[in-house]
Design a protein around this motif. Structure first.
Motif, PDB file in Angstrom:
ATOM      1  N   GLU A  61      26.159 -76.890  54.141  1.00  0.00           N
ATOM      2  CA  GLU A  61      27.433 -77.603  54.105  1.00  0.00           C
ATOM      3  C   GLU A  61      27.913 -77.782  52.665  1.00  0.00           C
ATOM      4  N   VAL A  62      27.003 -78.250  51.795  1.00  0.00           N
ATOM      5  CA  VAL A  62      27.398 -78.516  50.399  1.00  0.00           C
ATOM      6  C   VAL A  62      27.762 -77.218  49.683  1.00  0.00           C
ATOM      7  N   GLY A  63      26.958 -76.164  49.999  1.00  0.00           N
ATOM      8  CA  GLY A  63      27.233 -74.860  49.375  1.00  0.00           C
ATOM      9  C   GLY A  63      28.655 -74.408  49.641  1.00  0.00           C
ATOM     10  N   ALA A  64      29.074 -74.546  50.899  1.00  0.00           N
ATOM     11  CA  ALA A  64      30.430 -74.139  51.263  1.00  0.00           C
ATOM     12  C   ALA A  64      31.455 -74.939  50.483  1.00  0.00           C
ATOM     13  N   LEU A  65      31.198 -76.254  50.367  1.00  0.00           N
ATOM     14  CA  LEU A  65      32.147 -77.117  49.647  1.00  0.00           C
ATOM     15  C   LEU A  65      32.276 -76.707  48.185  1.00  0.00           C
ATOM     16  N   VAL A  66      31.081 -76.467  47.581  1.00  0.00           N
ATOM     17  CA  VAL A  66      31.103 -76.112  46.147  1.00  0.00           C
ATOM     18  C   VAL A  66      31.825 -74.788  45.937  1.00  0.00           C
ATOM     19  N   ASN A  67      31.537 -73.819  46.806  1.00  0.00           N
ATOM     20  CA  ASN A  67      32.217 -72.525  46.685  1.00  0.00           C
ATOM     21  C   ASN A  67      33.722 -72.662  46.856  1.00  0.00           C
ATOM     22  N   ASP A  68      34.100 -73.429  47.859  1.00  0.00           N
ATOM     23  CA  ASP A  68      35.535 -73.674  48.081  1.00  0.00           C
ATOM     24  C   ASP A  68      36.166 -74.272  46.850  1.00  0.00           C
ATOM     25  N   LEU A  69      35.476 -75.259  46.304  1.00  0.00           N
ATOM     26  CA  LEU A  69      36.017 -75.955  45.139  1.00  0.00           C
ATOM     27  C   LEU A  69      36.202 -74.975  43.969  1.00  0.00           C
ATOM     28  N   LYS A  70      35.170 -74.130  43.798  1.00  0.00           N
ATOM     29  CA  LYS A  70      35.253 -73.172  42.689  1.00  0.00           C
ATOM     30  C   LYS A  70      36.497 -72.293  42.859  1.00  0.00           C
ATOM     31  N   ASN A  71      36.718 -71.802  44.096  1.00  0.00           N
ATOM     32  CA  ASN A  71      37.895 -70.969  44.340  1.00  0.00           C
ATOM     33  C   ASN A  71      39.192 -71.720  44.089  1.00  0.00           C
ATOM     34  N   GLN A  72      39.149 -72.988  44.544  1.00  0.00           N
ATOM     35  CA  GLN A  72      40.352 -73.810  44.398  1.00  0.00           C
ATOM     36  C   GLN A  72      40.700 -73.999  42.919  1.00  0.00           C
ATOM     37  N   VAL A  73      39.652 -74.292  42.123  1.00  0.00           N
ATOM     38  CA  VAL A  73      39.889 -74.501  40.688  1.00  0.00           C
ATOM     39  C   VAL A  73      40.404 -73.206  40.053  1.00  0.00           C
ATOM     40  N   GLN A  74      39.766 -72.105  40.472  1.00  0.00           N
ATOM     41  CA  GLN A  74      40.189 -70.820  39.903  1.00  0.00           C
ATOM     42  C   GLN A  74      41.662 -70.554  40.240  1.00  0.00           C
ATOM     43  N   GLU A  75      42.037 -70.838  41.465  1.00  0.00           N
ATOM     44  CA  GLU A  75      43.434 -70.646  41.871  1.00  0.00           C
ATOM     45  C   GLU A  75      44.374 -71.529  41.081  1.00  0.00           C
ATOM     46  N   PHE A  76      43.921 -72.767  40.888  1.00  0.00           N
ATOM     47  CA  PHE A  76      44.736 -73.706  40.104  1.00  0.00           C
ATOM     48  C   PHE A  76      44.956 -73.162  38.688  1.00  0.00           C
ATOM     49  N   ILE A  77      43.881 -72.670  38.093  1.00  0.00           N
ATOM     50  CA  ILE A  77      43.983 -72.128  36.727  1.00  0.00           C
ATOM     51  C   ILE A  77      44.943 -70.933  36.708  1.00  0.00           C
ATOM     52  N   ASN A  78      44.762 -70.048  37.683  1.00  0.00           N
ATOM     53  CA  ASN A  78      45.634 -68.868  37.742  1.00  0.00           C
ATOM     54  C   ASN A  78      47.099 -69.258  37.883  1.00  0.00           C
ATOM     55  N   ALA A  79      47.337 -70.215  38.773  1.00  0.00           N
ATOM     56  CA  ALA A  79      48.725 -70.625  39.028  1.00  0.00           C
ATOM     57  C   ALA A  79      49.342 -71.217  37.764  1.00  0.00           C
ATOM     58  N   GLU A  80      48.550 -72.048  37.071  1.00  0.00           N
ATOM     59  CA  GLU A  80      49.072 -72.663  35.848  1.00  0.00           C
ATOM     60  C   GLU A  80      49.375 -71.596  34.787  1.00  0.00           C
ATOM     61  N   LYS A  81      48.449 -70.625  34.724  1.00  0.00           N
ATOM     62  CA  LYS A  81      48.629 -69.553  33.743  1.00  0.00           C
ATOM     63  C   LYS A  81      49.929 -68.813  34.028  1.00  0.00           C
ATOM     64  N   GLU A  82      50.119 -68.499  35.278  1.00  0.00           N
ATOM     65  CA  GLU A  82      51.310 -67.747  35.666  1.00  0.00           C
ATOM     66  C   GLU A  82      52.575 -68.543  35.399  1.00  0.00           C
ATOM     67  N   ARG A  83      52.496 -69.815  35.750  1.00  0.00           N
ATOM     68  CA  ARG A  83      53.678 -70.671  35.584  1.00  0.00           C
ATOM     69  C   ARG A  83      54.073 -70.712  34.106  1.00  0.00           C
ATOM     70  N   LEU A  84      53.096 -70.996  33.257  1.00  0.00           N
ATOM     71  CA  LEU A  84      53.430 -71.144  31.829  1.00  0.00           C
ATOM     72  C   LEU A  84      53.778 -69.799  31.202  1.00  0.00           C
ATOM     73  N   GLY A  85      53.086 -68.757  31.667  1.00  0.00           N
ATOM     74  CA  GLY A  85      53.403 -67.411  31.169  1.00  0.00           C
ATOM     75  C   GLY A  85      54.826 -67.053  31.491  1.00  0.00           C
ATOM     76  N   ASN A  86      55.231 -67.316  32.713  1.00  0.00           N
ATOM     77  CA  ASN A  86      56.595 -66.997  33.129  1.00  0.00           C
ATOM     78  C   ASN A  86      57.628 -67.787  32.376  1.00  0.00           C
ATOM     79  N   VAL A  87      57.289 -69.069  32.156  1.00  0.00           N
ATOM     80  CA  VAL A  87      58.232 -69.903  31.421  1.00  0.00           C
ATOM     81  C   VAL A  87      58.498 -69.264  30.066  1.00  0.00           C
TER      82      VAL A  87
END
Ligand code: PHE
Length: 340
Positions: free
Chosen positions: A55-81
């Protein structure tokens, strides 16, 4: 414990906003770097009791993906700006771009090219720095002959055999050296004469000379060719007149006048009230010239002619001062806008 950490990271990425790409990189390091918060969770994971690992493994993996997505989205947003800020503003009025125009000398040269190419002439060019043979001797100017004075030559002091060509007849000689009759060439180029610069003379000017050598070429062919040239240049009702003249390389020789287009031959200031304008020199190639160039004058004959391009341009565009061609004053040049 690990649940709290996961919740805290989730909260952080939900509320944090990066301001710059540098911030994004800092966040990446903070969460996903070697000692980052998410990376640490993987260490903590080892302590998790086995039955909870799934159960915890799944949560941690999900979180890692979520953080990575957040970073990517921020990068794209600021890059585009940033890109957006650099984009040209399409609503701005453009600066007017001046369209260039051809120089009148080029206009006349191009016109001469197409007039002669239409009747089978080839355009050939040659060197501006020449030797005595190509400019004088091969054209039947004997050494010491006063005819050499007709053209005020720039010689090189150290070597009088080297000179600046005074006419492009030298290119015709080169054409005779390198090809066999029938020869049909026009030779455009700059020529040099030691003349005082005035409204009517310059030490540099342009010529287009023509040469036609074949069997049975006669003076009638010459005259008809020149009439064709005059009509193409100045209009279908143009007349020509030939006056006897002298050139060492042609016999007989003539100077050619065209009827003044401005007054229709009645006489005006441009033609000095004669009704005629002098435009070129011509003649039948002297048999000596053919002989010097290894062409048998018993088999072949030919004619040659030479026009001053500045002079033609002066007549055609009513330019009163030759010096204007060399000054490149845009007020002069822009008057040729739209003339092809
Ligand atoms: N080469 C002569 C000149 O420069 C012009 C010319 C060419 C005359 C050919 C006759 C034949 O003045």
């Amino acid at each position: 414990m690990i649940y709290n950490k996961i919740a805290s990271i989730k909260e952080q990425i939900a509320t944090i906003k990066a301001e710059s790409l540098k911030d994004v990189e800092d966040l990446r390091i903070k969460f996903l770097g070697k000692k980052g918060l998410v990376t640490e969770l993987f260490n903590d994971f080892r302590e998790v009791p086995n039955e909870m690992k799934r159960e915890v493994g799944a949560l941690v993996n999900d979180l890692k993906n979520q953080v990575q997505e957040f970073i990517n989205a921020e990068k794209e947003r600021l890059g585009n700006v940033k890109v957006a800020a650099n984009k040209p503003d399409l609503t701005l009025q453009s600066e007017p771009i001046e369209i260039g125009s051809r120089h009148p000398i080029s206009l006349i040269k191009n016109e001469l090219y197409s007039i002669f190419q239409a009747i089978g002439y080839k355009v050939v060019e040659g060197p501006e720095i020449e030797d005595d043979w190509h400019v004088f001797s091969s054209l039947n100017f004997p050494p010491e002959h006063p005819a050499r004075d007709m053209q005020d030559t720039f010689f090189i002091e150290k070597n009088p055999d080297i000179l600046l060509r005074t006419h492009t007849s030298s290119v015709q000689v080169r054409a005779m050296e390198t090809s066999k009759p029938p020869i049909r060439v026009i030779c455009p180029g700059r020529v040099f004469r030691n003349e005082a610069i005035s409204a009517r003379a310059h030490c540099i000017f342009h010529q287009v000379e023509g040469l036609y050598i074949d069997k049975n070429v006669s003076f009638a062919d010459l005259k008809q060719t020149l009439l064709y040239l005059a009509r193409e240049l100045f209009g279908a009702d143009t007349k020509i007149r030939l006056r006897p003249s002298f050139f060492p390389f042609t016999e007989p020789s003539a100077e050619v006048d065209v009827s003044c287009k401005l007054c229709g031959g009645k006489g005006c200031g441009v033609c000095k009230y004669t009704g005629w304008l002098e435009v070129l020199g011509c003649g039948m190639v002297d048999p000596n010239v053919l002989r010097y160039n290894n062409i048998d004058p018993e088999v072949y004959s030919g004619f040659a002619f030479g026009v001053g391009v500045e002079r033609l341009a002066m007549l055609k565009y009513q330019v009163k001062d030759l010096r204007l061609y060399f000054e490149n004053d845009v007020r002069f040049l822009e008057q040729f806008h739209g003339v092809i």
